[in-house]
Design a protein around this motif. Structure first.
Motif, PDB file in Angstrom:
ATOM      1  N   THR A  92       1.042  -1.257   0.335  1.00  0.00           N
ATOM      2  CA  THR A  92      -0.306   0.229  -0.436  1.00  0.00           C
ATOM      3  C   THR A  92       0.950   1.158  -0.005  1.00  0.00           C
ATOM      4  O   THR A  92       1.068   2.325  -0.926  1.00  0.00           O
ATOM      5  CB  THR A  92      -0.854   0.039   1.418  1.00  0.00           C
ATOM      6  N   ARG A  93       1.871   1.479   0.680  1.00  0.00           N
ATOM      7  CA  ARG A  93       3.174   2.461   0.851  1.00  0.00           C
ATOM      8  C   ARG A  93       3.731   2.843  -0.276  1.00  0.00           C
ATOM      9  O   ARG A  93       3.914   3.501  -0.825  1.00  0.00           O
ATOM     10  CB  ARG A  93       3.711   2.316   1.526  1.00  0.00           C
ATOM     11  N   GLU A  94       3.626   1.727  -0.808  1.00  0.00           N
ATOM     12  CA  GLU A  94       4.581   2.154  -2.369  1.00  0.00           C
ATOM     13  C   GLU A  94       3.734   2.236  -3.923  1.00  0.00           C
ATOM     14  O   GLU A  94       3.953   3.224  -4.544  1.00  0.00           O
ATOM     15  CB  GLU A  94       5.457   0.649  -2.945  1.00  0.00           C
ATOM     16  N   LEU A  95       2.077   1.407  -3.364  1.00  0.00           N
ATOM     17  CA  LEU A  95       1.428   2.558  -4.741  1.00  0.00           C
ATOM     18  C   LEU A  95       1.099   3.332  -3.757  1.00  0.00           C
ATOM     19  O   LEU A  95       0.964   4.288  -5.563  1.00  0.00           O
ATOM     20  CB  LEU A  95      -0.037   1.282  -4.656  1.00  0.00           C
ATOM     21  N   LEU A  96       0.644   4.225  -2.877  1.00  0.00           N
ATOM     22  CA  LEU A  96       0.660   5.388  -2.697  1.00  0.00           C
ATOM     23  C   LEU A  96       1.196   5.929  -3.222  1.00  0.00           C
ATOM     24  O   LEU A  96       1.312   7.628  -3.581  1.00  0.00           O
ATOM     25  CB  LEU A  96       0.172   5.558  -1.157  1.00  0.00           C
ATOM     26  N   ALA A  97       3.093   6.288  -2.354  1.00  0.00           N
ATOM     27  CA  ALA A  97       4.010   7.357  -2.913  1.00  0.00           C
ATOM     28  C   ALA A  97       4.586   6.661  -4.463  1.00  0.00           C
ATOM     29  O   ALA A  97       4.734   8.201  -4.143  1.00  0.00           O
ATOM     30  CB  ALA A  97       4.774   6.427  -1.702  1.00  0.00           C
ATOM     31  N   ASN A  98       4.500   5.695  -4.685  1.00  0.00           N
ATOM     32  CA  ASN A  98       5.041   6.358  -6.386  1.00  0.00           C
ATOM     33  C   ASN A  98       4.366   5.927  -7.429  1.00  0.00           C
ATOM     34  O   ASN A  98       4.027   6.146  -8.497  1.00  0.00           O
ATOM     35  CB  ASN A  98       6.096   4.925  -6.185  1.00  0.00           C
ATOM     36  N   ALA A  99       3.451   4.370  -7.135  1.00  0.00           N
ATOM     37  CA  ALA A  99       3.010   3.796  -8.521  1.00  0.00           C
ATOM     38  C   ALA A  99       1.685   4.420  -8.918  1.00  0.00           C
ATOM     39  O   ALA A  99       1.556   4.503  -9.677  1.00  0.00           O
ATOM     40  CB  ALA A  99       2.506   2.502  -7.729  1.00  0.00           C
ATOM     41  N   MET A 100       0.896   5.372  -7.719  1.00  0.00           N
ATOM     42  CA  MET A 100      -0.136   6.319  -7.691  1.00  0.00           C
ATOM     43  C   MET A 100       0.367   7.285  -8.781  1.00  0.00           C
ATOM     44  O   MET A 100      -0.076   7.503  -9.738  1.00  0.00           O
ATOM     45  CB  MET A 100      -1.387   6.228  -7.006  1.00  0.00           C
ATOM     46  N   PRO A 101       1.145   7.341  -8.519  1.00  0.00           N
ATOM     47  CA  PRO A 101       1.742   9.602  -8.431  1.00  0.00           C
ATOM     48  C   PRO A 101       1.953   9.165 -10.082  1.00  0.00           C
ATOM     49  O   PRO A 101       2.109  10.320 -11.155  1.00  0.00           O
ATOM     50  CB  PRO A 101       2.170  10.126  -7.785  1.00  0.00           C
ATOM     51  N   ALA A 102       2.932   7.831 -11.040  1.00  0.00           N
ATOM     52  CA  ALA A 102       3.628   7.905 -11.484  1.00  0.00           C
ATOM     53  C   ALA A 102       2.931   7.321 -12.838  1.00  0.00           C
ATOM     54  O   ALA A 102       2.778   8.105 -13.602  1.00  0.00           O
ATOM     55  CB  ALA A 102       4.345   6.342 -12.209  1.00  0.00           C
ATOM     56  N   VAL A 103       1.464   7.059 -11.880  1.00  0.00           N
ATOM     57  CA  VAL A 103       0.167   6.272 -13.481  1.00  0.00           C
ATOM     58  C   VAL A 103      -0.585   7.808 -13.364  1.00  0.00           C
ATOM     59  O   VAL A 103      -1.231   8.248 -14.670  1.00  0.00           O
ATOM     60  CB  VAL A 103      -1.251   5.439 -12.523  1.00  0.00           C
ATOM     61  N   MET A 104      -0.675   8.864 -12.758  1.00  0.00           N
ATOM     62  CA  MET A 104      -1.144   9.594 -12.723  1.00  0.00           C
ATOM     63  C   MET A 104      -0.362  10.628 -13.259  1.00  0.00           C
ATOM     64  O   MET A 104      -1.859  11.703 -14.217  1.00  0.00           O
ATOM     65  CB  MET A 104      -1.624  10.171 -11.762  1.00  0.00           C
ATOM     66  N   ALA A 105       0.685  10.747 -13.910  1.00  0.00           N
ATOM     67  CA  ALA A 105       1.611  12.118 -14.528  1.00  0.00           C
ATOM     68  C   ALA A 105       1.101  10.547 -16.004  1.00  0.00           C
ATOM     69  O   ALA A 105       1.462  12.200 -17.285  1.00  0.00           O
ATOM     70  CB  ALA A 105       3.329  11.403 -13.827  1.00  0.00           C
ATOM     71  N   LYS A 106       0.377   9.507 -15.975  1.00  0.00           N
ATOM     72  CA  LYS A 106       0.877   9.591 -17.615  1.00  0.00           C
ATOM     73  C   LYS A 106      -0.233   9.663 -18.113  1.00  0.00           C
ATOM     74  O   LYS A 106      -0.569   9.466 -19.113  1.00  0.00           O
ATOM     75  CB  LYS A 106       1.295   8.561 -17.813  1.00  0.00           C
ATOM     76  N   ALA A 107      -1.455  10.289 -17.358  1.00  0.00           N
ATOM     77  CA  ALA A 107      -3.012  10.807 -17.850  1.00  0.00           C
ATOM     78  C   ALA A 107      -3.101  12.030 -18.158  1.00  0.00           C
ATOM     79  O   ALA A 107      -2.112  12.876 -17.297  1.00  0.00           O
ATOM     80  CB  ALA A 107      -4.300  10.246 -16.899  1.00  0.00           C
ATOM     81  N   ALA A 108      -4.142  11.947 -19.277  1.00  0.00           N
ATOM     82  CA  ALA A 108      -3.546  14.172 -20.075  1.00  0.00           C
ATOM     83  C   ALA A 108      -4.637  14.196 -19.215  1.00  0.00           C
ATOM     84  O   ALA A 108      -4.674  15.382 -19.005  1.00  0.00           O
ATOM     85  CB  ALA A 108      -4.771  13.379 -21.744  1.00  0.00           C
ATOM     86  N   GLY A 109      -6.169  13.648 -18.263  1.00  0.00           N
ATOM     87  CA  GLY A 109      -6.829  14.363 -17.249  1.00  0.00           C
ATOM     88  C   GLY A 109      -6.885  13.663 -16.263  1.00  0.00           C
ATOM     89  O   GLY A 109      -7.348  12.241 -16.724  1.00  0.00           O
ATOM     90  N   ALA A 110      -7.682  14.134 -15.480  1.00  0.00           N
ATOM     91  CA  ALA A 110      -8.064  13.029 -13.971  1.00  0.00           C
ATOM     92  C   ALA A 110      -9.619  13.754 -13.770  1.00  0.00           C
ATOM     93  O   ALA A 110     -10.056  14.987 -13.614  1.00  0.00           O
ATOM     94  CB  ALA A 110      -7.599  13.497 -12.333  1.00  0.00           C
ATOM     95  N   LEU A 111     -10.328  12.675 -13.892  1.00  0.00           N
ATOM     96  CA  LEU A 111     -11.531  12.520 -13.537  1.00  0.00           C
ATOM     97  C   LEU A 111     -12.638  12.129 -12.608  1.00  0.00           C
ATOM     98  O   LEU A 111     -12.962  11.023 -12.520  1.00  0.00           O
ATOM     99  CB  LEU A 111     -13.020  12.003 -15.146  1.00  0.00           C
ATOM    100  N   ALA A 112     -13.067  13.132 -12.071  1.00  0.00           N
ATOM    101  CA  ALA A 112     -14.032  12.735 -10.507  1.00  0.00           C
ATOM    102  C   ALA A 112     -14.996  12.026 -11.473  1.00  0.00           C
ATOM    103  O   ALA A 112     -16.042  12.614 -11.351  1.00  0.00           O
ATOM    104  CB  ALA A 112     -13.865  13.596 -10.084  1.00  0.00           C
ATOM    105  N   VAL A 113     -16.082  11.071 -10.426  1.00  0.00           N
ATOM    106  CA  VAL A 113     -16.664  10.321 -10.972  1.00  0.00           C
ATOM    107  C   VAL A 113     -16.949  10.595  -9.488  1.00  0.00           C
ATOM    108  O   VAL A 113     -17.271   9.385  -8.544  1.00  0.00           O
ATOM    109  CB  VAL A 113     -16.260   8.251 -11.285  1.00  0.00           C
ATOM    110  N   LEU A 114     -18.185  11.196  -9.346  1.00  0.00           N
ATOM    111  CA  LEU A 114     -19.091  11.270  -7.883  1.00  0.00           C
ATOM    112  C   LEU A 114     -20.366  10.586  -8.157  1.00  0.00           C
ATOM    113  O   LEU A 114     -20.609  10.756  -9.115  1.00  0.00           O
ATOM    114  CB  LEU A 114     -19.134  12.550  -7.963  1.00  0.00           C
ATOM    115  N   ASP A 115     -21.300  10.636  -6.917  1.00  0.00           N
ATOM    116  CA  ASP A 115     -22.409  10.755  -6.508  1.00  0.00           C
ATOM    117  C   ASP A 115     -23.165  11.861  -6.836  1.00  0.00           C
ATOM    118  O   ASP A 115     -22.324  12.859  -6.406  1.00  0.00           O
ATOM    119  CB  ASP A 115     -22.930   9.452  -5.380  1.00  0.00           C
ATOM    120  N   MET A 116     -24.897  11.619  -6.676  1.00  0.00           N
ATOM    121  CA  MET A 116     -25.125  12.926  -6.746  1.00  0.00           C
ATOM    122  C   MET A 116     -25.170  13.658  -5.374  1.00  0.00           C
ATOM    123  O   MET A 116     -25.304  15.570  -5.356  1.00  0.00           O
ATOM    124  CB  MET A 116     -26.529  12.905  -6.780  1.00  0.00           C
ATOM    125  N   ARG A 117     -24.935  13.340  -4.043  1.00  0.00           N
ATOM    126  CA  ARG A 117     -24.802  13.826  -2.995  1.00  0.00           C
ATOM    127  C   ARG A 117     -23.145  14.193  -2.613  1.00  0.00           C
ATOM    128  O   ARG A 117     -22.987  14.577  -1.335  1.00  0.00           O
ATOM    129  CB  ARG A 117     -25.578  13.140  -2.004  1.00  0.00           C
TER     130      ARG A 117
END
Length: 791
Positions: A180-205
């Motif tokens: 979990t620590r490795e995913l949070l600190a390194n892997a997830m930011p690296a994935v985000m860096a490759k994407a053109a945008g971030a889309l928040a998929v939210l519920d109505m409330r």
């Protein structure tokens, strides 16, 4: 964020406590909907090592939903989360299936044998992420698909658009993925860096915005590498279903204009108007310490990673600022002083309406009906919300209440939260019809300390002046790019900004298009560029559609003569220039010896054939310029001949724009001759609305048969017939370099001819396209089989 091993371990009831369910084999589980490629009944899949290449498409999600809907009824699935809105003792239905349910009942069992992610089971090749989808495991799969589909439609994307979703990109088995620590600190930011945008998929409330992982990912979208260019958008699904498809409907707020807006900010404002304000309220109240985690382990890791004190406060502020920026134009529209009756709805701090007023007539969405709102109600103010605990975090000293209730209070809080955030990019696009006379002297505009890029259009004058003042920090500011367009800035403000440029080594791009800048303001900028003692770093300057005259261009020409001038891109296009007397000789003489400028846009200055002759002489001397735009100059075949002669000796110019010049067929013959002999290095040639007939089209077709450099040819809005267009299309079939040919809006080109065009075997040519009208006509070309795609 994680709907994987933590979610499964933390929220799944024990098997002994659940009603028994029927478990089918993996072959029967997947073969019915996901398909088989190996003959065994199971999808063949592939191994994908890179996390960022495990995105899932909307089509694949639809197949997954169809399969899960069928199996949940057949096997009697129950909810994976005892705390979910649907009690686990009740059987699930397709409408109540959440990501956590799908993970437990389908994803984990189907991937257990291969110990892989679900995407690796579906895909036959890596699927690089185009968008990063921020979602919560408690959201229903149907609502998520509705949001992604609406997002794709708004941006003119297809069902094959790839969204990275942790539920399906990460392996559900604890011994496979990093910690979990490795995913949070390194892997997830690296994935985000490759994407053109971030889309928040939210519920109505906005319940997702109370989750620690969702807030952390929203903040990560701003702080991960590439945050100054990454888009951030938010979508939510309603309970209302479309009468046509029967699927859920969704609304979204986009980062800037979407394709569906057709370039109109007013359309964007109308499209976003019914988006619930509960999301902003919850985002402004977000606090990582008290947010809900998918598991205690994940929450603890997030808190340890973020830390306490200032860093945690910046993360909380960044979550609020992300949502506040999307909503800011609407808040300004509601709060503007002096607005006409019926345009603003004032509410109390509890969110209840204090006055019922009528609204501007706009198309009402089904989302409004799903909330039970009347025609006179505003979804922005009547939506029931949870009281905000931290909304007054940045309230003025003494706790003084704002004068106009919660809407203005939310505006002030949003701006202060923006100033405390970690955003690297700010984009604010306001409706140009709202702020002609509005004054916002009471609004305090703050900017994040790490801000690198600001893009603002049609701001109220008070806010624009505040931004102009904030830009005077010089080298102390982190700003690298500033766009303040159509903000009614005058010479005084621009001269003050120019005074801060000498010695500023950070600011690289300045766009002040569409303001009220005259000769004095432009001259001040020219003096700043000429300062040899304290050199600035400005590389791009855009002064399009202002009110200066030729004297200002002469001042810029004097700056371009000097070796200390760093400009590489200069745009001084205009719509109100008179006919030039001498073709602006000073500018062309300066460019002849300039070795810095790469792009020059002089659209609209009406320099005529005299200016074309001087430009041609410059091209024989200049060896740096790559782009030259001379649209709307009144250049005839005489000037075209001069330019064609210069192109035969210039090997550095890559793009020439001669749109809306009366070249006629005679003028195109000179250019075609140079292109046909491969004496030019041009890669893009724009001859839009140049009065060309079939004669000119055939001359260009002959050139294409031999040319080895041109990649784009724009012949739209001319007078070609089917015969001329047919000659161009047939010549383009045998050209291995040309990638885009625009023959749109030629009045006499028939669709029957287009239907007869055969798609080339290598599929390398895009017919249509172009910046002006390609998107509008794309569907027509596809429908008649004449949109030919290569590469």
């Amino acid at each position: 964020m994680f709907c994987t091993r933590q979610q499964q371990a933390a929220v799944s009831p024990e098997e002994d406590d659940r009603p028994p369910t029927r478990r089918s084999s993996l072959v029967a589980l997947l073969a019915s909907a996901l398909g088989s490629r190996s003959g065994t009944g199971l999808p063949e899949g592939c191994a994908i090592r890179a996390l960022n290449e495990r995105a899932i498409t909307i089509t694949q999600l639809r197949k997954l939903f169809a399969l899960a809907s069928h199996r949940c009824a057949e096997e009697g699935w129950v909810a994976a989360d005892p705390g979910a809105s649907v009690r686990w003792t009740r059987k699930l239905t397709p409408a109540t299936l959440t990501h956590a349910d799908v993970l437990q009942h389908l994803v984990a069992p189907s991937t257990e044998q291969r110990r892989c992610s679900f995407v690796e089971l579906l895909a036959i090749a890596p699927q690089p992420a185009q968008w990063y989808a921020i979602h919560w495991c408690g959201q229903t799969l149907e609502a998520t698909i509705a949001c992604l589909s609406q997002h794709a439609r708004d941006h003119a994307l297809g069902e094959d658009t790839r969204y990275w979703m942790s539920t399906y990109a990460l392996c559900a088995h604890a011994d496979v993925e990093p910690s979990t620590r490795e995913l949070l600190a390194n892997a997830m930011p690296a994935v985000m860096a490759k994407a053109a945008g971030a889309l928040a998929v939210l519920d109505m409330r906005g319940e997702a915005l109370t989750r620690a992982s969702v807030g952390w990912e929203i903040a990560l979208s701003a702080t991960a590498p590439g945050g100054s260019t990454r888009l951030f958008e938010a979508y939510c699904a309603s309970d209302e279903r479309s009468d046509e498809s029967g699927g859920l409907m969704a609304l979204g707020m986009t980062d800037g204009l979407a394709a569906v807006d057709a370039g109109r900010i007013a359309d964007k404002m109308a499209r976003e108007r019914d988006y619930p304000s509960a999301h902003l309220q919850r985002a402004l109240a977000f606090d990582l310490r008290f947010a809900t985690g998918s598991s205690s382990e994940e929450h603890a890791e997030l808190l340890a990673l973020v830390g306490d004190g200032a860093q945690a406060e910046r993360l909380n502020a960044t979550v609020g600022a992300r949502m506040a920026l999307l909503r800011l134009p609407h808040l300004l529209a509601e709060c503007r002083p002096g607005g006409k009756p019926g345009k603003t709805r004032v509410t109390t701090s509890s969110g209840t309406p204090s006055a019922a007023v009528s609204e501007t007539p706009v198309a009402r969405s089904a989302l409004r009906r799903s909330l039970g709102l009347k025609a006179t109600d505003s979804a922005l103010t009547t939506l029931p919300t949870t009281p905000v605990a931290r909304v007054d975090r940045f309230a003025p000293e003494g706790g003084a209440r704002t004068r106009r209730g919660s809407t203005e209070e939310m505006l002030a809080t949003s701006l202060r939260t923006l100033g405390a955030s970690s955003l690297e990019r700010v984009r604010i696009l306001c409706d140009p019809s709202l702020f002609h006379h509005a004054q916002f002297a009471h609004v305090e505009m703050l900017l994040p300390p790490c801000l690198a890029s600001i893009i603002a259009s049609h701001l109220p004058i008070d806010m624009a002046l505040q931004l102009a003042q904030l830009l005077l920090a010089g080298d102390e500011s982190a700003l690298r790019e500033v766009h303040l367009t159509h903000c009614r800035l005058h010479n005084t403000q621009v001269a003050a900004m120019a005074a801060s440029l000498p010695g500023n080594t950070r600011l690289h791009a300045l766009c002040l298009a569409g303001n009220r800048i005259g000769d004095e303001g432009v001259s001040a900028l020219a003096r700043a560029l000429s300062d040899d003692a304290q050199r600035c770093a400005l590389r791009e300057l855009d002064l399009a559609a202002n009110v200066f005259r030729e004297e200002a261009l002469i001042a810029l020409a004097d700056a371009l003569r000097l070796p200390c001038c760093p400009l590489q891109v200069l745009c001084v296009s205009t719509t109100a220039a008179g006919t030039s007397r001498d073709g602006l000789a000073e500018l062309w003489d300066a460019l002849g010896g300039n070795d810095q400028l790469l792009s020059l846009d002089l659209t609209g200055w009406k320099l005529g054939d005299v200016g074309a002759r001087r430009a041609a002489h410059m091209l024989t001397q200049n060896r740096t310029l790559r782009v030259l735009r001379l649209a709307k100059h009144g250049i005839s075949h005489t000037g075209s001949r001069e330019l064609a002669t210069a192109l035969s000796s210039n090997r550095t110019l890559r793009e020439l724009d001669l749109a809306e010049n009366p070249l006629a067929d005679r003028g195109s013959l000179f250019l075609a001759a140079v292109l046909g002999r491969n004496e030019s290095a041009l890669q893009r040639l724009v001859l839009r609305a140049c009065q060309l007939s079939d004669v000119g089209a055939r001359s260009m077709a002959d050139a294409l048969e031999h040319n080895m450099s041109l990649a784009l040819l724009d012949l739209s809005r001319n007078a070609c017939t089917s015969a001329g267009a047919d000659a161009l299309l047939r010549a383009a079939r045998f050209n291995n370099v040309l990638t885009e040919l625009n023959v749109l809006d030629n009045e006499h080109v028939s669709t029957s001819m287009l239907r007869s065009v055969q798609t080339p075997a290598d599929g390398a040519l895009a017919v249509g396209g172009g910046r002006e009208s390609g998107g509008v006509m794309k569907g027509i070309f596809e429908s008649v089989g004449a949109r030919l795609k290569r590469g």
